[in-house]
Scaffold this motif. Structure first.
Motif, PDB file in Angstrom:
ATOM      1  N   TYR A  26       0.844  -1.203   0.000  1.00 34.54           N
ATOM      2  CA  TYR A  26       0.000   0.000   0.000  1.00 34.54           C
ATOM      3  C   TYR A  26       0.877   1.251   0.000  1.00 34.54           C
ATOM      4  N   GLY A  27       1.895   1.249   0.859  1.00 37.42           N
ATOM      5  CA  GLY A  27       2.809   2.383   0.894  1.00 37.42           C
ATOM      6  C   GLY A  27       3.567   2.548  -0.415  1.00 37.42           C
ATOM      7  N   ILE A  28       3.955   1.437  -1.037  1.00 35.37           N
ATOM      8  CA  ILE A  28       4.653   1.501  -2.321  1.00 35.37           C
ATOM      9  C   ILE A  28       3.731   2.082  -3.389  1.00 35.37           C
ATOM     10  N   GLY A  29       2.460   1.690  -3.353  1.00 35.22           N
ATOM     11  CA  GLY A  29       1.489   2.251  -4.295  1.00 35.22           C
ATOM     12  C   GLY A  29       1.346   3.752  -4.130  1.00 35.22           C
ATOM     13  N   ILE A  30       1.300   4.209  -2.887  1.00 30.35           N
ATOM     14  CA  ILE A  30       1.237   5.647  -2.626  1.00 30.35           C
ATOM     15  C   ILE A  30       2.448   6.352  -3.233  1.00 30.35           C
ATOM     16  N   ALA A  31       3.652   5.772  -3.028  1.00 23.83           N
ATOM     17  CA  ALA A  31       4.876   6.391  -3.535  1.00 23.83           C
ATOM     18  C   ALA A  31       4.846   6.516  -5.054  1.00 23.83           C
ATOM     19  N   PHE A  32       4.370   5.489  -5.740  1.00 25.08           N
ATOM     20  CA  PHE A  32       4.261   5.552  -7.200  1.00 25.08           C
ATOM     21  C   PHE A  32       3.357   6.713  -7.617  1.00 25.08           C
ATOM     22  N   MET A  33       2.200   6.842  -6.976  1.00 26.50           N
ATOM     23  CA  MET A  33       1.245   7.875  -7.381  1.00 26.50           C
ATOM     24  C   MET A  33       1.745   9.281  -7.059  1.00 26.50           C
ATOM     25  N   VAL A  34       2.393   9.441  -5.919  1.00 25.02           N
ATOM     26  CA  VAL A  34       2.937  10.757  -5.582  1.00 25.02           C
ATOM     27  C   VAL A  34       4.060  11.129  -6.540  1.00 25.02           C
ATOM     28  N   ARG A  35       4.936  10.170  -6.858  1.00 25.46           N
ATOM     29  CA  ARG A  35       6.033  10.429  -7.789  1.00 25.46           C
ATOM     30  C   ARG A  35       5.516  10.767  -9.190  1.00 25.46           C
ATOM     31  N   ALA A  36       4.324  10.304  -9.534  1.00 26.24           N
ATOM     32  CA  ALA A  36       3.763  10.609 -10.849  1.00 26.24           C
ATOM     33  C   ALA A  36       3.552  12.109 -11.026  1.00 26.24           C
ATOM     34  N   GLY A  37       3.189  12.791  -9.943  1.00 20.63           N
ATOM     35  CA  GLY A  37       3.072  14.235  -9.980  1.00 20.63           C
ATOM     36  C   GLY A  37       1.854  14.775 -10.701  1.00 20.63           C
ATOM     37  N   ILE A  38       0.831  13.937 -10.877  1.00 17.18           N
ATOM     38  CA  ILE A  38      -0.383  14.411 -11.563  1.00 17.18           C
ATOM     39  C   ILE A  38      -1.601  14.381 -10.631  1.00 17.18           C
ATOM     40  N   GLY A  39      -1.326  14.349  -9.326  1.00 21.10           N
ATOM     41  CA  GLY A  39      -2.416  14.323  -8.358  1.00 21.10           C
ATOM     42  C   GLY A  39      -2.488  12.985  -7.665  1.00 21.10           C
ATOM     43  N   ALA A  40      -2.603  13.008  -6.358  1.00 23.43           N
ATOM     44  CA  ALA A  40      -2.630  11.779  -5.566  1.00 23.43           C
ATOM     45  C   ALA A  40      -3.982  11.606  -4.903  1.00 23.43           C
ATOM     46  N   ALA A  41      -4.101  10.554  -4.108  1.00 17.83           N
ATOM     47  CA  ALA A  41      -5.317  10.313  -3.336  1.00 17.83           C
ATOM     48  C   ALA A  41      -5.489  11.434  -2.304  1.00 17.83           C
ATOM     49  N   PRO A  42      -6.736  11.725  -1.901  1.00 15.78           N
ATOM     50  CA  PRO A  42      -6.981  12.868  -1.001  1.00 15.78           C
ATOM     51  C   PRO A  42      -6.111  12.888   0.253  1.00 15.78           C
ATOM     52  N   TRP A  43      -6.009  11.779   0.982  1.00 18.73           N
ATOM     53  CA  TRP A  43      -5.226  11.774   2.216  1.00 18.73           C
ATOM     54  C   TRP A  43      -3.744  11.959   1.922  1.00 18.73           C
ATOM     55  N   ASP A  44      -3.283  11.508   0.751  1.00 16.80           N
ATOM     56  CA  ASP A  44      -1.875  11.689   0.385  1.00 16.80           C
ATOM     57  C   ASP A  44      -1.607  13.126  -0.050  1.00 16.80           C
ATOM     58  N   VAL A  45      -2.601  13.784  -0.644  1.00 21.28           N
ATOM     59  CA  VAL A  45      -2.489  15.212  -0.932  1.00 21.28           C
ATOM     60  C   VAL A  45      -2.290  15.980   0.378  1.00 21.28           C
ATOM     61  N   LEU A  46      -3.025  15.570   1.416  1.00 24.75           N
ATOM     62  CA  LEU A  46      -2.884  16.217   2.725  1.00 24.75           C
ATOM     63  C   LEU A  46      -1.483  16.015   3.284  1.00 24.75           C
ATOM     64  N   SER A  47      -0.990  14.770   3.288  1.00 27.22           N
ATOM     65  CA  SER A  47       0.364  14.507   3.804  1.00 27.22           C
ATOM     66  C   SER A  47       1.412  15.248   2.994  1.00 27.22           C
ATOM     67  N   GLN A  48       1.220  15.280   1.683  1.00 31.21           N
ATOM     68  CA  GLN A  48       2.148  15.995   0.809  1.00 31.21           C
ATOM     69  C   GLN A  48       2.156  17.482   1.131  1.00 31.21           C
ATOM     70  N   GLY A  49       0.978  18.057   1.319  1.00 31.54           N
ATOM     71  CA  GLY A  49       0.895  19.474   1.650  1.00 31.54           C
ATOM     72  C   GLY A  49       1.555  19.797   2.979  1.00 31.54           C
ATOM     73  N   ILE A  50       1.297  18.965   3.991  1.00 31.39           N
ATOM     74  CA  ILE A  50       1.906  19.197   5.311  1.00 31.39           C
ATOM     75  C   ILE A  50       3.426  19.094   5.221  1.00 31.39           C
ATOM     76  N   SER A  51       3.930  18.160   4.403  1.00 30.15           N
ATOM     77  CA  SER A  51       5.385  17.941   4.294  1.00 30.15           C
ATOM     78  C   SER A  51       6.118  19.160   3.753  1.00 30.15           C
ATOM     79  N   LEU A  52       5.390  20.057   3.084  1.00 35.88           N
ATOM     80  CA  LEU A  52       6.015  21.269   2.552  1.00 35.88           C
ATOM     81  C   LEU A  52       6.235  22.325   3.628  1.00 35.88           C
ATOM     82  N   HIS A  53       5.665  22.098   4.818  1.00 34.44           N
ATOM     83  CA  HIS A  53       5.713  23.124   5.863  1.00 34.44           C
ATOM     84  C   HIS A  53       6.404  22.654   7.139  1.00 34.44           C
ATOM     85  N   VAL A  54       6.717  21.373   7.247  1.00 38.67           N
ATOM     86  CA  VAL A  54       7.381  20.865   8.449  1.00 38.67           C
ATOM     87  C   VAL A  54       8.570  19.992   8.040  1.00 38.67           C
TER      88      VAL A  54
END
Length: 204
Positions: A26-54
Motif C-alpha cells: 500500500y505504501g509503495i502504491g502511494i509512492a508511485f502515485m505521488v512520484r507521478a506528480g499528476i495528483g494523488a489520493a486525497p489523504w496523500d495530498v494532505l500529507s504531501q501538503g503538510i510535508s512542505l511546511h514541516v
C-alpha cells in the motif's frame, strides 16, 4: 455445513503474511502515485501538503495523521483491530522506502505509467490487507463509524471527508490533478475486484 475444527488457526499465518505484505505494498502504491506528480489520493495530498511546511518525511506525517484520525474514533466508539494499528504504523514508512527507489515522472507518459502502476498496486494491497480480516484502516474506520453514528449513506460520508481532506491538502500546497480524479473514480471498482481475489473465508 459444519465448521472444520482448527481452520482459523491454520489460516492465521497466511492472514498475518497477507496483512503485512498488503500494508507494505500500500505504501509503495502511494509512492508511485505521488512520484507521478499528476495528483494523488486525497489523504496523500494532505500529507504531501503538510510535508512542505514541516521538517518531517511524508511517511512520518502519514503516521501522525493516522494517529490523529484514530483519536477521532473515540467519540464515535469505533473499535480497533491489530490491522488498524499496523496500518497506522507501517504504511507511512513503506511509502518512504518507495520514495528512495521510485523516480519522479518527467514526461507525461511516464507520469501516467507511474500513476497507473501505483493505483493498481494500492488497490491490490487494499484487497490483501482488508481480505486478511484484522480490522479496518484508520481512515476506513472513521468513514464507517461516522456512517453508523450519523445514519447517513456511506458514499456521502466518504465524499464529505475526502473533500475536506483534499481541500486542506491543496491549500497547503499538495498536488491535486487528473490523478486525484482518476483515483476517486477507479479505486472503488479496483479494490472490489482484488478483494474478491484475496478475501480469506474462515470457517468456524
Amino acid at each position: 455445513m459444519s465448521a472444520t475444527p482448527g481452520t482459523g488457526k491454520r489460516l492465521l499465518p497466511r492472514r498475518i503474511i497477507q496483512l503485512l505484505v498488503g500494508l507494505f505494498l500500500y505504501g509503495i502504491g502511494i509512492a508511485f502515485m505521488v512520484r507521478a506528480g499528476i495528483g494523488a489520493a486525497p489523504w496523500d495530498v494532505l500529507s504531501q501538503g503538510i510535508s512542505l511546511h514541516v521538517p518531517l518525511s511524508f511517511g512520518l506525517i502519514t503516521v501522525i495523521v493516522s494517529g490523529l484520525v484514530l483519536l477521532l474514533w473515540i467519540p464515535i466508539r469505533q473499535r480497533l483491530g491489530i490491522g488498524t494499528v499496523l496500518n497506522a504504523l507501517l504504511i507511512g514508512p513503506s511509502a518512504d522506502v518507495g520514495f528512495l527507489v521510485i523516480p519522479h515522472g518527467v514526461h507525461l507518459w511516464q507520469q501516467i505509467v507511474l500513476f497507473a502502476v501505483g493505483l493498481v498496486v494500492l488497490s491490490a494491497a487494499t484487497g490483501l490487507y482488508i481480505g486478511a480480516d484484522f480490522g479496518p484502516g484508520p481512515r476506513d474506520g472513521l468513514m464507517t463509524g461516522l456512517h453508523r453514528r450519523l445514519n447517513r449513506p456511506i458514499w456521502i460520508v466518504r465524499t464529505a471527508i475526502e473533500l475536506v481532506v483534499v481541500l486542506v491538502g491543496w491549500g497547503l500546497g499538495g498536488t491535486v490533478g487528473i490523478g486525484t480524479l482518476a483515483f476517486a473514480l477507479l479505486v472503488g471498482p479496483l479494490c472490489q475486484y482484488f478483494l474478491r481475489i484475496f478475501a480469506i473465508r474462515q470457517r468456524g
